[in-house]
Motif scaffolding. Structure first.
Motif, short mmCIF file in Angstrom:
data_model
loop_
_atom_site.label_atom_id
_atom_site.label_comp_id
_atom_site.label_asym_id
_atom_site.label_seq_id
_atom_site.Cartn_x
_atom_site.Cartn_y
_atom_site.Cartn_z
N SER A 197 6.56 0.89 4.63
CA SER A 197 5.89 2.17 4.98
C SER A 197 6.86 2.82 5.88
N LYS A 205 2.60 6.24 6.07
CA LYS A 205 2.36 6.52 4.57
C LYS A 205 3.04 5.20 3.76
N ASP A 317 2.59 13.75 8.13
CA ASP A 317 1.21 14.03 7.58
C ASP A 317 1.46 15.27 6.54
#
Length: 424
Positions: A197, A205, A317
């Protein structure tokens, strides 16, 4: 942009390959690199723990981004050293890299924040550990607290084995200072799965699941190694497993580190055990796995530099992280005798067979240039032969086909990498 990669193994070669596809790249360097990375980057003779020299090189060569591949420099504080000089570096700071640097820390963190993991005890001296083992349930797992090249874990079937294990880790210091403290853990059963990740301190993510083969011999026999091969994605990482882990493990880990004042930016590798009681965390790594990176990064569609920049700036993000809907299998070609004793300096032939072959990769793990310019073996794990396919079975067939394209004296490999695919 000018980019510097720190490290010289198969993982760093996979990172270099991903970075080389970026439209933003002007010049790529790697310290110290290897003979394969040299095709993509200018290799610099500086070792990963020479922080002052690396910082000076970054300044002198207008490096815009440094990507740290290895655990030792991260745990040692290389990102702090770069940031102190106003340089941008991808990876966790020292106070966050402890997530991998100390197994006792990570176990305590999971216990405190209710993240599922195996029951455990931590010991600072061998006498207390031996006393605990008198009434323990077997088999049992002993782990050196610090970094041990992925080899500091002993699975002990009996009390006698465990007593010998304590002696090996804490008294004989088989793993050096990593064995000053030791974690004794319940033995969990189930399938092991890894999930990589990207983390920017608050947002996580996921990349892809992968499955490693640690033992040296076919059928998971022999000694533990740094990894003899890998496949991705894992068919055992189901939607149900993913849902549970997102709810109980991934974000909770990121939030726990931030709550502890140890904001984590970089890559978290989740080593999971899929037990009868649900997924549990076996271990954390604070960087790309090796050879996991060799089956995950070749499928990355998003610009690698964009991802690294977003992680550093805390805006992950905003990134649409995309991977090819393909499978990949990596078979490690090692020097016979690994992980104990093996010969180096054997000429490697056939590397040119990979040029221009779409979907095939030959990642160099332990290679160097000889004085005559030939490429020779320079480690236990020599090459990671990776292939992509529309299915795992296709990728596996292609990877094993490609292992025949390259030869060197004392070449050794497992013949059952990804065999679990057939059981899925």
């Amino acid at each position: 942009m000018n980019v510097l990669i720190v490290g010289g193994g198969g993982r760093e070669h996979a990172i270099a390959e991903a970075v080389s596809r970026s439209a933003k790249l002007d010049k790529l360097y790697c310290a110290p690199g290897n003979a394969g990375i040299a095709e993509l980057a200018e290799c610099v003779p500086i070792t990963p723990m020479e922080f002052d020299k690396l910082v000076k090189f970054a300044k002198d060569n207008q490096i815009d981004l440094t990507i740290v591949g290895m655990d030792d420099p991260l745990v040692g504080g290389i990102v702090d050293a770069f940031e102190a000089e106003g340089l941008r570096a991808f990876g966790p700071r020292k106070n966050a890299a402890i997530l991998e640097g100390s197994k006792a820390f990570s176990k305590d963190l999971m216990k405190k924040y209710g993240i599922p993991t195996a029951a455990y005890e931590t010991f600072d001296n061998p006498e207390d550990a031996l006393s605990y083992l008198e009434n323990a349930k077997y088999p049992i797992v002993l782990k050196a607290d610090g970094l041990a090249l992925g080899k500091g874990v002993l699975i002990c079937q009996t009390k006698d084995e465990a007593i010998e294990g304590v002696k090996s880790i804490m008294q004989d210091k088989k793993f050096g200072d990593a064995g000053k403290r030791m974690v004794v853990e319940e033995f969990m059963t189930g399938r092991e799965v890894s999930v990589l990740s990207f983390v920017d301190g608050k947002t996580i993510k996921l990349m892809s699941s992968a499955q490693d083969h640690k033992r040296a011999g076919d059928g998971d026999t022999g000694l533990n190694t740094g990894g003899m091969g890998n496949f991705s994605p894992s068919p055992f990482y189901t939607e149900e497993v993913d849902k549970f882990c997102r709810e109980h493990i991934y974000q909770k880990t990121v939030d726990a580190m931030r709550a502890e004042g140890r904001e984590f930016k970089g890559v978290i590798f989740f080593g999971l055990m899929l037990t009868q009681d649900g997924p549990k965390v076996l271990e954390y790594n604070a960087r790309f796995g090796d050879p996991e990176a060799q089956v995950v990064l070749p499928r990355l569609k998003t610009d690698m530099i964009d991802v690294c920049e977003a992680v550093i700036d805390g805006r992950l993000d905003e990134i649409n992280l995309e991977f090819e809907d393909k499978a990949a299998v990596c078979v490690v070609l090692a020097s016979d005798g690994y992980p104990l004793s093996y010969e180096k300096g054997k000429e490697i032939k056939g590397l040119e067979n990979f040029r221009g072959k779409d979907g095939y990769y030959c990642f160099h793990a332990g290679t160097k240039f000889a004085e005559d310019g030939k490429i020779v073996t320079n480690g236990g794990r020599v090459l990671g032969i990776t292939a992509k396919g529309n299915t795992l079975k296709e990728a596996r067939e292609k990877a094993y086909e490609a292992t025949e394209w390259v030869t060197f004296d004392n070449k050794y490999m497992r013949h059952d990498i990804g065999k679990a695919i057939d059981e899925a």
